[in-house]
Write an enzyme that holds these catalytic residues in place. Structure first.
Site, PDB file in Angstrom:
ATOM      1  N   ASP A  12       0.858  -1.172   0.000  1.00 13.58           N
ATOM      2  CA  ASP A  12       0.000   0.000   0.000  1.00 13.58           C
ATOM      3  C   ASP A  12       0.907   1.238   0.000  1.00 13.58           C
ATOM      4  OD1 ASP A  12      -2.212   1.803   0.693  1.00 13.58           O
ATOM      5  OD2 ASP A  12      -1.427   1.715   2.741  1.00 13.58           O
ATOM      6  N   ASP A  14      -0.178   5.115   1.107  1.00 10.48           N
ATOM      7  CA  ASP A  14      -0.411   5.971   2.271  1.00 10.48           C
ATOM      8  C   ASP A  14      -0.349   5.186   3.571  1.00 10.48           C
ATOM      9  OD1 ASP A  14      -0.738   8.321   0.913  1.00 10.48           O
ATOM     10  OD2 ASP A  14      -2.916   8.376   1.027  1.00 10.48           O
ATOM     11  N   ARG A  21      -0.564  11.043   2.058  1.00  5.99           N
ATOM     12  CA  ARG A  21      -0.495  12.054   1.005  1.00  5.99           C
ATOM     13  C   ARG A  21       0.829  12.811   0.944  1.00  5.99           C
ATOM     14  NH1 ARG A  21      -1.425  11.453  -2.767  1.00  5.99           N
ATOM     15  NH2 ARG A  21      -1.752  13.535  -3.537  1.00  5.99           N
ATOM     16  N   ARG A 134     -11.438  17.438  -0.795  1.00  2.18           N
ATOM     17  CA  ARG A 134     -10.019  17.128  -0.960  1.00  2.18           C
ATOM     18  C   ARG A 134      -9.150  18.379  -1.046  1.00  2.18           C
ATOM     19  NH1 ARG A 134      -8.961  11.888  -1.501  1.00  2.18           N
ATOM     20  NH2 ARG A 134      -6.832  12.437  -2.047  1.00  2.18           N
ATOM     21  N   ARG A 141      -6.922  18.725   7.253  1.00  5.44           N
ATOM     22  CA  ARG A 141      -6.988  17.272   7.040  1.00  5.44           C
ATOM     23  C   ARG A 141      -6.795  16.530   8.367  1.00  5.44           C
ATOM     24  NH1 ARG A 141      -5.489  13.342   2.935  1.00  5.44           N
ATOM     25  NH2 ARG A 141      -5.565  14.985   1.373  1.00  5.44           N
ATOM     26  N   SER A 179     -11.417  10.538   3.377  1.00  6.05           N
ATOM     27  CA  SER A 179     -12.303  10.108   2.296  1.00  6.05           C
ATOM     28  C   SER A 179     -12.607   8.616   2.359  1.00  6.05           C
ATOM     29  CB  SER A 179     -11.672  10.448   0.946  1.00  6.05           C
ATOM     30  OG  SER A 179     -10.487   9.689   0.744  1.00  6.05           O
ATOM     31  N   ASP A 181     -13.638   5.304  -0.685  1.00  5.53           N
ATOM     32  CA  ASP A 181     -13.762   4.939  -2.089  1.00  5.53           C
ATOM     33  C   ASP A 181     -15.040   4.147  -2.319  1.00  5.53           C
ATOM     34  OD1 ASP A 181     -11.260   6.072  -2.646  1.00  5.53           O
ATOM     35  OD2 ASP A 181     -10.222   4.208  -2.149  1.00  5.53           O
TER      36      ASP A 181
END
Length: 247
Positions: A12, A14, A21, A134, A141, A179, A181
């Site tokens: 992965d 992040d 990010r 975003r 954040r 966020s 998905d």
């Protein structure tokens, strides 16, 4: 010692190779090259390729054996594109429009401390939904992540969508800080395994940080073909791999 081409290690991005990010450190890039001299190395991230390149370097598709962006819906091997899927052709534009409209209305009614912009990002193989947007800065954040963990904003949002759009057979995967998905069932990170044939590899290792149920690493972490490893961050990733592969 020659490279073992029967073992592949997938990462992965992040929280595993980089802080969320942020760009990979020089130490991490050197580690990946060292590991690549021992085994086959791949990256499987939820973000699109431009974001993967921002974090891992513009030449990432040539620096690892496999580069899977958007969970493998955009797939590169040895720098060459080997596969691509699109969510809008799979679901149809009418379903996409209905889903997007509902999401935007829901976010409009959310009472959260801060809202910015880009609440939905349309990607090749998924929709990325962010209640705060975003466009938030690093401080916003981090603050939103704390608020979300206390108030389950994303978890509640996902539960509503699961009920409302059950007929579309979608998966909702919470990842990163701000966020989640949305993509068809089976289009999680296990999708990349379509390109990693059982006859080619004796071992598939995966390292990720969101390996809990509902996290965007969970499906591949628990897949029967995969040896899953949970990491606490980039330094832990390097430490675990160094011990496991004798670097």
């Amino acid at each position: 010692m020659s490279r073992n081409n029967r073992v592949i290690v997938l990462f992965d991005v992040d929280g595993t190779l980089t802080p969320a990010r942020e760009e990979a450190s020089l130490e991490m890039k050197q580690f990946l090259q060292k590991l690549k001299s021992k085994v086959v190395v791949g990256i499987v991230g939820g973000s699109d390729l431009p974001k993967q390149q921002e974090q891992m370097g513009a030449n990432v598709i040539n620096e690892v054996d496999y580069s899977f962006s958007e969970n493998g819906l955009v797939a590169y091997k040895d720098g060459q594109l080997i596969g691509k899927q699109a969510i809008n052709t799979y679901l149809g534009e009418e379903n996409i429009k209905t889903l997007v409209n509902f999401v935007l209305h829901y976010i409009a009614d959310l009472d959260i401390p801060v809202k910015r912009g880009t609440f939905i990002e349309f990607r090749q193989g998924m929709l990325n939904v962010s209640p705060i947007g975003r466009n938030c800065n690093r401080e916003e954040r981090n603050a939103y992540e704390e608020f979300d963990l206390k108030n389950d904003v994303r978890k509640k949002f996902v539960a509503v969508l699961q009920e409302k759009f059950a007929h579309l057979n979608l998966t909702y995967s919470i990842g990163g800080q701000i966020s989640f998905d949305v993509f068809p069932i089976g289009w999680d990170k296990t999708f990349c395994l379509n390109y990693i044939k059982p006859e080619d590899y004796d071992e598939i290792h995966f390292f990720g940080d969101k390996t809990f149920p509902g996290g965007n690493d969970y499906e591949i972490f628990t897949h029967p073909r995969v040896k899953g490893h949970t990491t606490g961050g980039p330094d832990d990733t390097i430490a675990q791999c160094t011990a496991l592969f004798g670097l």
